[in-house]
Scaffold this motif. Structure first.
Motif, PDB file in Angstrom:
ATOM      1  N   MET A   1       0.817  -1.210   0.000  1.00 31.71           N
ATOM      2  CA  MET A   1       0.000   0.000   0.000  1.00 31.71           C
ATOM      3  C   MET A   1       0.853   1.264   0.000  1.00 31.71           C
ATOM      4  O   MET A   1       0.518   2.251  -0.671  1.00 31.71           O
ATOM      5  N   ILE A   2       1.957   1.245   0.737  1.00 30.80           N
ATOM      6  CA  ILE A   2       2.852   2.415   0.773  1.00 30.80           C
ATOM      7  C   ILE A   2       3.458   2.655  -0.601  1.00 30.80           C
ATOM      8  O   ILE A   2       3.552   3.804  -1.072  1.00 30.80           O
ATOM      9  N   GLY A   3       3.855   1.573  -1.290  1.00 28.26           N
ATOM     10  CA  GLY A   3       4.427   1.726  -2.633  1.00 28.26           C
ATOM     11  C   GLY A   3       3.414   2.297  -3.609  1.00 28.26           C
ATOM     12  O   GLY A   3       3.731   3.204  -4.404  1.00 28.26           O
ATOM     13  N   LEU A   4       2.185   1.773  -3.580  1.00 26.16           N
ATOM     14  CA  LEU A   4       1.143   2.276  -4.478  1.00 26.16           C
ATOM     15  C   LEU A   4       0.790   3.719  -4.144  1.00 26.16           C
ATOM     16  O   LEU A   4       0.495   4.523  -5.045  1.00 26.16           O
ATOM     17  N   LEU A   5       0.836   4.070  -2.876  1.00 28.38           N
ATOM     18  CA  LEU A   5       0.514   5.434  -2.466  1.00 28.38           C
ATOM     19  C   LEU A   5       1.530   6.430  -3.015  1.00 28.38           C
ATOM     20  O   LEU A   5       1.167   7.535  -3.447  1.00 28.38           O
ATOM     21  N   GLY A   6       2.809   6.051  -3.004  1.00 27.63           N
ATOM     22  CA  GLY A   6       3.830   6.925  -3.581  1.00 27.63           C
ATOM     23  C   GLY A   6       3.607   7.153  -5.063  1.00 27.63           C
ATOM     24  O   GLY A   6       3.725   8.284  -5.562  1.00 27.63           O
ATOM     25  N   LEU A   7       3.273   6.070  -5.789  1.00 23.96           N
ATOM     26  CA  LEU A   7       2.973   6.207  -7.222  1.00 23.96           C
ATOM     27  C   LEU A   7       1.744   7.083  -7.431  1.00 23.96           C
ATOM     28  O   LEU A   7       1.710   7.924  -8.348  1.00 23.96           O
ATOM     29  N   SER A   8       0.734   6.917  -6.589  1.00 24.08           N
ATOM     30  CA  SER A   8      -0.496   7.711  -6.713  1.00 24.08           C
ATOM     31  C   SER A   8      -0.227   9.198  -6.555  1.00 24.08           C
ATOM     32  O   SER A   8      -0.802  10.027  -7.273  1.00 24.08           O
ATOM     33  N   ALA A   9       0.655   9.550  -5.616  1.00 20.14           N
ATOM     34  CA  ALA A   9       0.970  10.964  -5.385  1.00 20.14           C
ATOM     35  C   ALA A   9       1.576  11.603  -6.627  1.00 20.14           C
ATOM     36  O   ALA A   9       1.195  12.713  -7.027  1.00 20.14           O
ATOM     37  N   VAL A  10       2.501  10.896  -7.260  1.00 19.60           N
ATOM     38  CA  VAL A  10       3.184  11.437  -8.454  1.00 19.60           C
ATOM     39  C   VAL A  10       2.201  11.608  -9.609  1.00 19.60           C
ATOM     40  O   VAL A  10       2.112  12.673 -10.230  1.00 19.60           O
TER      41      VAL A  10
END
Length: 501
Positions: free
Chosen positions: A459-468
């Motif tokens: 979830m943390i990895g996907l969240l970083g991608l979502s922010a960008v």
């Protein structure tokens, strides 16, 4: 306060609009009081073989084709209200099948629920957009009359975020009422606590250490034949289980009645055409709808919003499945799930109201970005949280934080899609349900395969991608808006200059 008073003026200016919006909200509140109350317990009640989470995964897997095909066609052929009615009937059937939980009932019922869920929510979004458009038209006419009388009027507020804010503020309180029903029904009042069948397991294997695939220490099974006969699904007393399901079914039936009698049809008039069109014309219309749906899926802004939309579903799947089972039920017992999730529901209600008003002032994008950063902090913090059965207030605190974030996702993603894709709203809301459902599918599919710690890293990895990707999408949409507005402003300036000359 200007935004708040303007939002109230939008509703109070037309009793018909207010009645329809509030009736729509009440109908969804009743339906999802039942659904959320049952869904919060699925991973705990139907835990044998992962039946509960498997059913939830099937539900959202069926939402995917339904979002692509069923929702656009249903909305176009039936209109928003009749589409929502048919979707709600599917939910009632699901509750009836849940009276006898098993692979032969839960899985087909979950599939039906997924097929009906996408059109239901897409119909709600489209109906709310139509109401907002009517309100805008009435407000514009009213402002024109005021200007003719020399009154400049107040500051203009975006209508759609206010309407979605009102709707989701009411509907998200379903987590309060659904979980309150489950708590009051399941709590054991004989000894002032939780019965043995719903007791906690062991805090040494709870929290981020929780692994659903492994049998947890401390779990006890009934020993006597009398105990087995008296127990229902999940080791709950049979009387309590059927009382709970009866409450959920009755509430769902009332929801359908409210939708049928109190919500007006609000579909725009269609062009006059023969009732029976030829086969070739029907095929052409079908292909045109599919073309619009596919065009929405490949829109660059839509592609950039995919990670954020998937993350919204994944976050809600975590709160419904992993948080309730691995943090709450694991340490405090199944009956405590309802009590803790009441805090989740209260937080959703308050945050939904505030988020709608904030978005009306600054737009949905900044509020969504703030929620994204808050979720990142929560997920990282969960990796270091040593959850304990006592005191329970940290569980309530985490439920409040998670409810706030999920409320922002639910409320403002609808407003964002309605703002960015206003020219293709039906297909846009179907795409929203598609990608959000994919997040649910991922979350429920690996529920029994990964430990919570591993899920948090995903979830943390996907969240970083979502922010960008989200920031890029906002910038692209802003540039597109400027390109549309600039020629109009230039034309107006030239017109004013020519009039002055």
């Amino acid at each position: 306060m200007a935004g708040s008073s303007s939002g109230a003026r939008l509703l109070l200016s037309s009793p018909k609009i207010a009645r329809n919006l509030l009736s729509l909200s009440m109908s969804f509140l009743l339906m999802f009081t039942s659904y959320q109350g049952l869904a919060s317990l699925q991973s705990s009640i139907n835990s044998v073989g992962g039946l509960g989470t498997a059913g939830l995964a099937v539900t959202y897997a069926c939402v995917v084709p339904s979002s692509l095909l069923v929702s656009p066609l249903a909305l176009d052929w039936l209109g928003a209200k009749r589409t929502m009615l048919l979707g709600m009937l599917g939910y009632v059937i699901y509750f009836l099948l849940s009276l006898a939980p098993g692979w032969a009932t839960i899985i087909p019922g979950s599939a039906l629920l997924g097929l009906c869920g996408a059109p239901l929510w897409a119909g709600m979004s489209l109906y709310t957009v139509q109401l907002a458009a009517i309100a805008d038209a009435e407000a514009a006419a009213d402002d024109k009359g005021r200007q003719n009388n020399g009154d400049k009027g107040g500051k203009k507020v975006a209508t759609l975020p206010v309407f979605f804010g009102v709707f989701f503020t009411i509907v998200t309180s379903c987590n309060i009422w659904g979980n309150l029903i489950s708590y009051l029904t399941l709590v054991d009042r004989s000894d002032g606590g939780v019965s043995n069948s719903t007791a906690a397991i062991s805090n040494f294997s709870c929290g981020y250490r929780f692994c659903p695939a492994k049998p947890a220490a401390g779990a006890e099974a009934p020993t006597s034949d009398a105990e087995v006969e008296a127990l229902g699904p999940g080791g709950l007393p049979a009387v309590k289980f059927y009382t709970l399901m009866s409450c959920f079914i009755a509430t769902a039936v009332v929801s359908v009645l409210v939708m049928f009698f109190l919500v007006d049809r609000n579909d725009p008039p269609k062009n006059e055409e023969p009732v029976k069109a030829g086969t070739q014309q029907q095929v052409s219309q079908l292909l045109e709808r599919l073309r619009k749906a596919l065009a929405q899926l490949v829109d660059p802004r839509q592609l950039l919003l995919v990670p954020l939309t998937i993350n919204a579903g994944l976050s809600q799947a975590f709160s419904l499945g992993d948080f309730t089972e691995g943090f709450v039920a694991c340490t405090s017992g199944i009956a405590s799930v309802g009590l803790v999730m009441i805090s989740y529901g209260v937080s959703q209600v308050v945050t939904g109201l505030l988020a709608g008003q904030a978005a009306a002032r600054v737009g949905p994008a900044p509020v969504l970005l703030s929620a994204l950063m808050g979720l990142l902090a929560m997920e990282v913090g969960s990796l270091f949280w040593e959850v304990l059965p006592q005191p329970e207030w940290p569980l309530h605190g985490m439920a409040v934080a998670w409810g706030a974030v999920d409320s922002v996702w639910v409320t403002l993603l609808n407003a964002l899609y309605g703002e960015y894709f206003a020219d293709n709203a039906g297909a846009a809301f179907s795409a929203l349900r598609l990608w959000q459902s994919l997040g649910f599918i991922i979350g429920f599919s690996y529920n029994k395969l990964l430990c919570i710690e591993q899920k948090l890293y995903v979830m943390i990895g996907l969240l970083g991608l979502s922010a960008v990707t989200f920031v890029i999408c906002v910038l692209i949409n802003r540039r597109k808006t400027i390109q549309v507005i600039a020629p109009l402003q230039t034309a107006d300036s030239e017109k004013q200059l020519s009039e002055n000359d």
